[in-house]
Enzyme design. Structure first.
Site, PDB file in Angstrom:
ATOM      1  N   TYR A  34      40.338  34.195  42.929  1.00 42.41           N
ATOM      2  CA  TYR A  34      40.092  34.978  41.706  1.00 42.41           C
ATOM      3  C   TYR A  34      39.215  36.190  42.015  1.00 42.41           C
ATOM      4  CZ  TYR A  34      38.702  35.998  36.863  1.00 42.41           C
ATOM      5  OH  TYR A  34      38.466  36.619  35.648  1.00 42.41           O
TER       6      TYR A  34
ATOM      7  N   SER B 207      35.801  41.673  35.687  1.00 39.03           N
ATOM      8  CA  SER B 207      34.977  40.456  35.642  1.00 39.03           C
ATOM      9  C   SER B 207      33.761  40.656  36.530  1.00 39.03           C
ATOM     10  CB  SER B 207      35.789  39.266  36.183  1.00 39.03           C
ATOM     11  OG  SER B 207      34.959  38.133  36.363  1.00 39.03           O
TER      12      SER B 207
HETATM   13  P1  NAP Z   1      42.712  33.470  28.024  1.00 34.07           P
HETATM   14  O1  NAP Z   1      42.251  33.037  26.686  1.00 34.07           O
HETATM   15  O2  NAP Z   1      43.301  32.449  28.938  1.00 34.07           O
HETATM   16  O3  NAP Z   1      43.736  34.699  27.858  1.00 34.07           O
HETATM   17  C1  NAP Z   1      44.478  35.177  28.953  1.00 34.07           C
HETATM   18  C2  NAP Z   1      45.595  36.038  28.400  1.00 34.07           C
HETATM   19  O4  NAP Z   1      46.322  36.586  29.507  1.00 34.07           O
HETATM   20  C3  NAP Z   1      46.574  35.276  27.541  1.00 34.07           C
HETATM   21  O5  NAP Z   1      46.866  36.040  26.390  1.00 34.07           O
HETATM   22  C4  NAP Z   1      47.803  35.162  28.418  1.00 34.07           C
HETATM   23  O6  NAP Z   1      48.968  35.212  27.601  1.00 34.07           O
HETATM   24  C5  NAP Z   1      47.692  36.451  29.223  1.00 34.07           C
HETATM   25  N1  NAP Z   1      48.463  36.420  30.462  1.00 34.07           N
HETATM   26  C6  NAP Z   1      48.248  35.664  31.566  1.00 34.07           C
HETATM   27  N2  NAP Z   1      49.213  35.880  32.462  1.00 34.07           N
HETATM   28  C7  NAP Z   1      50.063  36.801  31.917  1.00 34.07           C
HETATM   29  C8  NAP Z   1      51.261  37.406  32.327  1.00 34.07           C
HETATM   30  N3  NAP Z   1      51.818  37.122  33.510  1.00 34.07           N
HETATM   31  N4  NAP Z   1      51.859  38.312  31.524  1.00 34.07           N
HETATM   32  C9  NAP Z   1      51.316  38.602  30.311  1.00 34.07           C
HETATM   33  N5  NAP Z   1      50.197  38.040  29.850  1.00 34.07           N
HETATM   34  C10 NAP Z   1      49.579  37.146  30.638  1.00 34.07           C
HETATM   35  O7  NAP Z   1      41.495  34.097  28.853  1.00 34.07           O
HETATM   36  P2  NAP Z   1      40.536  35.360  28.543  1.00 34.07           P
HETATM   37  O8  NAP Z   1      39.177  34.910  28.866  1.00 34.07           O
HETATM   38  O9  NAP Z   1      40.810  35.968  27.234  1.00 34.07           O
HETATM   39  O10 NAP Z   1      41.019  36.329  29.707  1.00 34.07           O
HETATM   40  C11 NAP Z   1      41.325  37.687  29.472  1.00 34.07           C
HETATM   41  C12 NAP Z   1      40.924  38.503  30.682  1.00 34.07           C
HETATM   42  O11 NAP Z   1      39.501  38.418  30.835  1.00 34.07           O
HETATM   43  C13 NAP Z   1      41.511  38.021  32.009  1.00 34.07           C
HETATM   44  O12 NAP Z   1      41.884  39.142  32.768  1.00 34.07           O
HETATM   45  C14 NAP Z   1      40.343  37.288  32.678  1.00 34.07           C
HETATM   46  O13 NAP Z   1      40.456  37.303  34.072  1.00 34.07           O
HETATM   47  C15 NAP Z   1      39.188  38.130  32.180  1.00 34.07           C
HETATM   48  N6  NAP Z   1      37.870  37.483  32.214  1.00 34.07           N
HETATM   49  C16 NAP Z   1      37.639  36.326  31.556  1.00 34.07           C
HETATM   50  C17 NAP Z   1      36.367  35.748  31.606  1.00 34.07           C
HETATM   51  C18 NAP Z   1      36.035  34.455  30.922  1.00 34.07           C
HETATM   52  O14 NAP Z   1      34.991  33.840  31.249  1.00 34.07           O
HETATM   53  N7  NAP Z   1      36.811  33.999  29.954  1.00 34.07           N
HETATM   54  C19 NAP Z   1      35.346  36.371  32.339  1.00 34.07           C
HETATM   55  C20 NAP Z   1      35.619  37.558  32.997  1.00 34.07           C
HETATM   56  C21 NAP Z   1      36.891  38.111  32.909  1.00 34.07           C
HETATM   57  P3  NAP Z   1      50.323  34.382  27.813  1.00 34.07           P
HETATM   58  O15 NAP Z   1      49.972  33.123  28.560  1.00 34.07           O
HETATM   59  O16 NAP Z   1      50.817  34.159  26.408  1.00 34.07           O
HETATM   60  O17 NAP Z   1      51.204  35.315  28.580  1.00 34.07           O
END
Ligand code: NAP
Length: 247
Positions: free
Chosen positions: A147, A134
């Site tokens: 975070y 991120s």
């Molecule tokens: P999201 O839609 O909330 O997806 C997060 C995913 O992580 C879900 O599939 C969730 O699945 C999984 N997850 C969370 N805790 C877990 C665990 N203990 N074991 C297995 N799976 C787990 O958010 P996203 O934006 O796609 O996030 C994906 C990644 O991108 C994350 O690492 C986040 O920090 C990073 N990111 C996001 C953004 C943003 O603005 N959206 C920006 C920078 C980085 P389950 O709940 O089904 O397990």
């Protein structure tokens, strides 16, 4: 002569957002896919759509990670997308449990899954590891301490793996997105949809598919090319904190 099997890609956090979009993008590139997350039914729906497999995975649980690894013999691409943020409290109000949970999923989750799947990656052809970091991995913002500390940790793990796996020829890529409209903010704000929507007010955020496209690009370079670190932001975002909003 027998044909080689398609390359296999395993994506954590595949039940939503960037992980889900990455499974679609990699399947479209011809990879066999495994979609893994805690919400298995969502992964199963996705797997049925793209013709891949689905496995339940909690990256904070060593037994769950071991069970996943037992299902995978040879692996070419491992994408760590599982993770996220909890809350926006300042250090003065930090909640130890939520900080620990962020460290567990964003840092130790990457470590556990990598450690468990390295043997399969070594048995596979042309192994690549992608860590979804991120902008929070290299910047700080008020209220983001839990975070940003975790994503700085993930950034350090990516750099460490790059060094430790150098002689193995295993490529390591960190993809570092800015604002992406997924369930990320909904999770961060405990399901408060209004607060989550406000994060994206007056600007066009990235879509999960934009990030997935970059991940698919990184893993499809020639074997001698490692995209070490790739930041991707909406045009309207300059830093973790500075945006241009038109309302
Ligand atoms: P999201 O839609 O909330 O997806 C997060 C995913 O992580 C879900 O599939 C969730 O699945 C999984 N997850 C969370 N805790 C877990 C665990 N203990 N074991 C297995 N799976 C787990 O958010 P996203 O934006 O796609 O996030 C994906 C990644 O991108 C994350 O690492 C986040 O920090 C990073 N990111 C996001 C953004 C943003 O603005 N959206 C920006 C920078 C980085 P389950 O709940 O089904 O397990």
């Amino acid at each position: 002569m027998s044909e080689q099997r398609p390359q296999l890609a395993l994506v954590t956090g595949a039940s939503s957002g960037i992980g889900e979009a990455t499974v679609r993008a990699l399947a479209a590139q011809g990879f066999e896919t495994i979609a893994a997350a805690r919400r298995l039914e969502r992964c199963e729906r996705l797997a049925a759509e793209v013709g891949g497999r689905a496995l339940r995975l909690d990256v904070t649980d060593t037994d769950s990670v071991a069970a996943l690894a037992a299902e995978v013999d040879e692996l070419e691409v491992l994408v760590h997308s599982a993770g996220g943020a909890l809350g926006l409290e300042r250090v003065a109000e930090a909640d130890d449990d939520r900080w620990l949970e962020m460290y567990e999923s964003n840092v130790l989750g990457v470590v556990r899954v990598t450690r468990a799947l390295l043997p399969a990656l070594r048995r596979g052809r042309d192994a690549r590891i992608v860590i979804v970091g991120s902008v929070a991995g290299v910047e700080a913002y008020e209220g983001g301490g839990g975070y940003t500390a975790a994503k700085h940790g993930a950034h350090a793990i990516a750099q460490t793996l790059r060094l430790e796996l150098l002689a193995d020829g295993i490529r390591v890529t960190e993809v570092a997105p800015g604002l992406v409209e997924t369930e990320f903010s909904l999770v961060r704000f405990d399901g408060d949809a209004e607060r989550a929507a406000d994060v994206y007010r007056g600007l066009e955020p990235l879509r999960a598919a934009d990030v997935a496209e970059l991940i698919a690009f990184c893993v499809s370079r020639a074997p001698h090319v490692d995209i070490d670190y790739a930041a991707i932001k909406p045009t309207a975002q300059a830093t973790a904190k500075i945006y241009h909003r038109d309302r």
